[in-house]
Design a protein around this motif. Structure first.
Motif, PDB file in Angstrom:
ATOM      1  N   GLN A 176       0.807  -1.220   0.000  1.00 43.66           N
ATOM      2  CA  GLN A 176       0.000   0.000   0.000  1.00 43.66           C
ATOM      3  C   GLN A 176       0.843   1.275   0.000  1.00 43.66           C
ATOM      4  O   GLN A 176       0.330   2.349  -0.304  1.00 43.66           O
ATOM      5  CB  GLN A 176      -0.914   0.018   1.228  1.00 43.66           C
ATOM      6  N   GLY A 177       2.114   1.144   0.353  1.00 43.15           N
ATOM      7  CA  GLY A 177       2.966   2.329   0.384  1.00 43.15           C
ATOM      8  C   GLY A 177       3.876   2.330   1.604  1.00 43.15           C
ATOM      9  O   GLY A 177       4.080   1.304   2.254  1.00 43.15           O
ATOM     10  N   VAL A 178       4.425   3.501   1.926  1.00 37.14           N
ATOM     11  CA  VAL A 178       5.359   3.642   3.034  1.00 37.14           C
ATOM     12  C   VAL A 178       4.619   3.506   4.366  1.00 37.14           C
ATOM     13  O   VAL A 178       3.607   4.161   4.593  1.00 37.14           O
ATOM     14  CB  VAL A 178       6.096   4.991   2.972  1.00 37.14           C
ATOM     15  N   VAL A 179       5.136   2.651   5.232  1.00 29.45           N
ATOM     16  CA  VAL A 179       4.559   2.459   6.562  1.00 29.45           C
ATOM     17  C   VAL A 179       5.302   3.308   7.598  1.00 29.45           C
ATOM     18  O   VAL A 179       4.693   3.908   8.474  1.00 29.45           O
ATOM     19  CB  VAL A 179       4.622   0.972   6.977  1.00 29.45           C
ATOM     20  N   HIS A 180       6.625   3.356   7.479  1.00 31.69           N
ATOM     21  CA  HIS A 180       7.429   4.117   8.433  1.00 31.69           C
ATOM     22  C   HIS A 180       8.765   4.477   7.802  1.00 31.69           C
ATOM     23  O   HIS A 180       9.329   3.700   7.031  1.00 31.69           O
ATOM     24  CB  HIS A 180       7.673   3.293   9.700  1.00 31.69           C
ATOM     25  N   ARG A 201       9.829   1.587  16.922  1.00 31.71           N
ATOM     26  CA  ARG A 201       9.057   2.669  16.312  1.00 31.71           C
ATOM     27  C   ARG A 201       8.258   2.156  15.110  1.00 31.71           C
ATOM     28  O   ARG A 201       7.164   2.651  14.822  1.00 31.71           O
ATOM     29  CB  ARG A 201       9.999   3.807  15.905  1.00 31.71           C
ATOM     30  N   LEU A 202       8.798   1.161  14.413  1.00 33.21           N
ATOM     31  CA  LEU A 202       8.061   0.560  13.308  1.00 33.21           C
ATOM     32  C   LEU A 202       6.791  -0.111  13.823  1.00 33.21           C
ATOM     33  O   LEU A 202       5.720   0.031  13.205  1.00 33.21           O
ATOM     34  CB  LEU A 202       8.941  -0.464  12.585  1.00 33.21           C
ATOM     35  N   ARG A 207       0.795  -0.208  13.942  1.00 26.21           N
ATOM     36  CA  ARG A 207      -0.473  -0.196  14.672  1.00 26.21           C
ATOM     37  C   ARG A 207      -1.340   0.997  14.279  1.00 26.21           C
ATOM     38  O   ARG A 207      -2.569   0.906  14.234  1.00 26.21           O
ATOM     39  CB  ARG A 207      -0.199  -0.158  16.172  1.00 26.21           C
ATOM     40  N   LYS A 208      -0.682   2.139  13.993  1.00 21.89           N
ATOM     41  CA  LYS A 208      -1.434   3.340  13.631  1.00 21.89           C
ATOM     42  C   LYS A 208      -1.883   3.325  12.177  1.00 21.89           C
ATOM     43  O   LYS A 208      -3.025   3.672  11.851  1.00 21.89           O
ATOM     44  CB  LYS A 208      -0.589   4.582  13.898  1.00 21.89           C
ATOM     45  N   LYS A 214      -2.737  -5.337  13.873  1.00 24.21           N
ATOM     46  CA  LYS A 214      -2.553  -5.132  15.310  1.00 24.21           C
ATOM     47  C   LYS A 214      -2.202  -6.426  16.036  1.00 24.21           C
ATOM     48  O   LYS A 214      -1.466  -6.419  17.015  1.00 24.21           O
ATOM     49  CB  LYS A 214      -3.818  -4.519  15.930  1.00 24.21           C
ATOM     50  N   GLU A 215      -2.722  -7.542  15.557  1.00 24.42           N
ATOM     51  CA  GLU A 215      -2.499  -8.809  16.235  1.00 24.42           C
ATOM     52  C   GLU A 215      -1.067  -9.319  16.009  1.00 24.42           C
ATOM     53  O   GLU A 215      -0.475  -9.106  14.948  1.00 24.42           O
ATOM     54  CB  GLU A 215      -3.493  -9.862  15.745  1.00 24.42           C
ATOM     55  N   SER A 216      -0.540 -10.001  17.021  1.00 14.41           N
ATOM     56  CA  SER A 216       0.796 -10.585  16.913  1.00 14.41           C
ATOM     57  C   SER A 216       0.833 -11.619  15.800  1.00 14.41           C
ATOM     58  O   SER A 216      -0.061 -12.463  15.690  1.00 14.41           O
ATOM     59  CB  SER A 216       1.177 -11.238  18.242  1.00 14.41           C
ATOM     60  N   GLY A 217       1.862 -11.536  14.951  1.00 20.97           N
ATOM     61  CA  GLY A 217       2.020 -12.480  13.861  1.00 20.97           C
ATOM     62  C   GLY A 217       1.195 -12.193  12.628  1.00 20.97           C
ATOM     63  O   GLY A 217       1.205 -12.971  11.675  1.00 20.97           O
ATOM     64  N   SER A 218       0.488 -11.058  12.620  1.00 25.20           N
ATOM     65  CA  SER A 218      -0.386 -10.742  11.482  1.00 25.20           C
ATOM     66  C   SER A 218       0.379 -10.144  10.309  1.00 25.20           C
ATOM     67  O   SER A 218      -0.127 -10.108   9.193  1.00 25.20           O
ATOM     68  CB  SER A 218      -1.500  -9.774  11.921  1.00 25.20           C
ATOM     69  N   TRP A 219       1.596  -9.666  10.553  1.00 22.30           N
ATOM     70  CA  TRP A 219       2.421  -9.152   9.457  1.00 22.30           C
ATOM     71  C   TRP A 219       3.837  -9.703   9.592  1.00 22.30           C
ATOM     72  O   TRP A 219       4.234 -10.171  10.643  1.00 22.30           O
ATOM     73  CB  TRP A 219       2.447  -7.616   9.448  1.00 22.30           C
TER      74      TRP A 219
END
Length: 252
Positions: A176-180, A201-202, A207-208, A214-219
């Motif tokens: 989708q693009g830049v996350v951080h 910080r990533l 999360r934002k 948000k869930e652990s292991g989802s990414w």
């Protein structure tokens, strides 16, 4: 039972549970820390069990092959030498050993299986890397324009040259693009301690900006095997926070 044998038992058990080689390596890191077998060795044993191996013991090493000196062998060698020609070496990006090639094959197979079993697999990957960003002092089109008559030649301008001003940029992005992204402080090198702070910080940024992760292991994180990235403390940090790592072939 030796520690390496214990780890082979774990690898065999993980394979039976349906884990991938990457997931198996992450679990061993949590259990054994700095004593964990290398990623290449874990992948090698995982492949053996996948191909049907049952024993966890090391293979017996055979003795050095015997050689013989006779006229037939000498003649074959002389013929081979006469047929040899001196040629220039061909430049290639990397010289890979047999183990490195096998490692790449195993990783490619794992990724293919993951993508075929999960349509969302590639969309859940966040890729990160560092790069130097150089400063420029570009002119606008108006600033670089010149007066000329219809018969005079079009003015020429040299290409822009990078300045000595540069800063290290770390950026993470997904489909989708830049996350951080962030710039390292002046004089800061990419150490394992600094990289762990970047990863913290990533996680906040994910999360934002990606609430679906948000869930652990989802990414999953995809980065190269730079020393700061592959350090055990970094691997343990990622495992502790449930962040799987997409395998990257080793060059060593």
């Amino acid at each position: 039972m030796s520690e390496n044998t214990e780890q082979r038992v774990c690898i065999k058990f993980c394979h039976k549970l349906g884990k991938t080689a990457t997931e198996t390596y992450q679990m061993l890191l949590l259990a054994y820390g700095d004593e964990t077998m290398s990623r290449a060795r874990v992948f090698e044993w995982f492949k053996r069990f996948k191909e049907g191996r049952t024993t966890v013991e090391s293979d017996e090493r055979e003795g050095r092959p015997s050689t013989s000196r006779n006229e037939e062998m000498i003649q074959k060698i002389r013929t081979a030498i006469r047929d040899m020609r001196r040629v220039a070496a061909k430049f290639v990006p990397k010289l890979l050993s047999g183990e490195q090639k096998e490692n790449r094959k195993q990783i490619a197979t794992d990724l293919l299986e993951c993508s075929e079993s999960d349509d969302f697999f590639f969309k859940s990957i966040i890729t990160g890397d560092e790069t130097w960003v150089y400063g420029y002092d570009p002119e606008t089109k108006v600033q670089s324009s010149q007066w000329k008559t219809p018969d005079s030649p079009r003015p020429k301008k040299a290409r822009q040259v990078r300045s000595q001003v540069k800063v290290m940029l770390t950026v993470f992005l997904d489909y989708q693009g830049v996350v951080h992204h962030e710039y390292a402080p002046k004089g800061q090198t990419i150490t394992k301690e600094y990289y762990i702070d970047v990863l913290r910080r990533l996680r906040d940024a994910v999360r934002k900006k990606r609430p679906e992760f948000k869930e652990s292991g989802s990414w999953k994180l995809h980065h190269d095997n730079a020393p700061a990235h592959s350090a055990h403390v970094v691997q343990q940090f990622l495992a502790k926070h449930g962040i799987p790592v997409v395998s990257q072939p080793n060059l060593t």
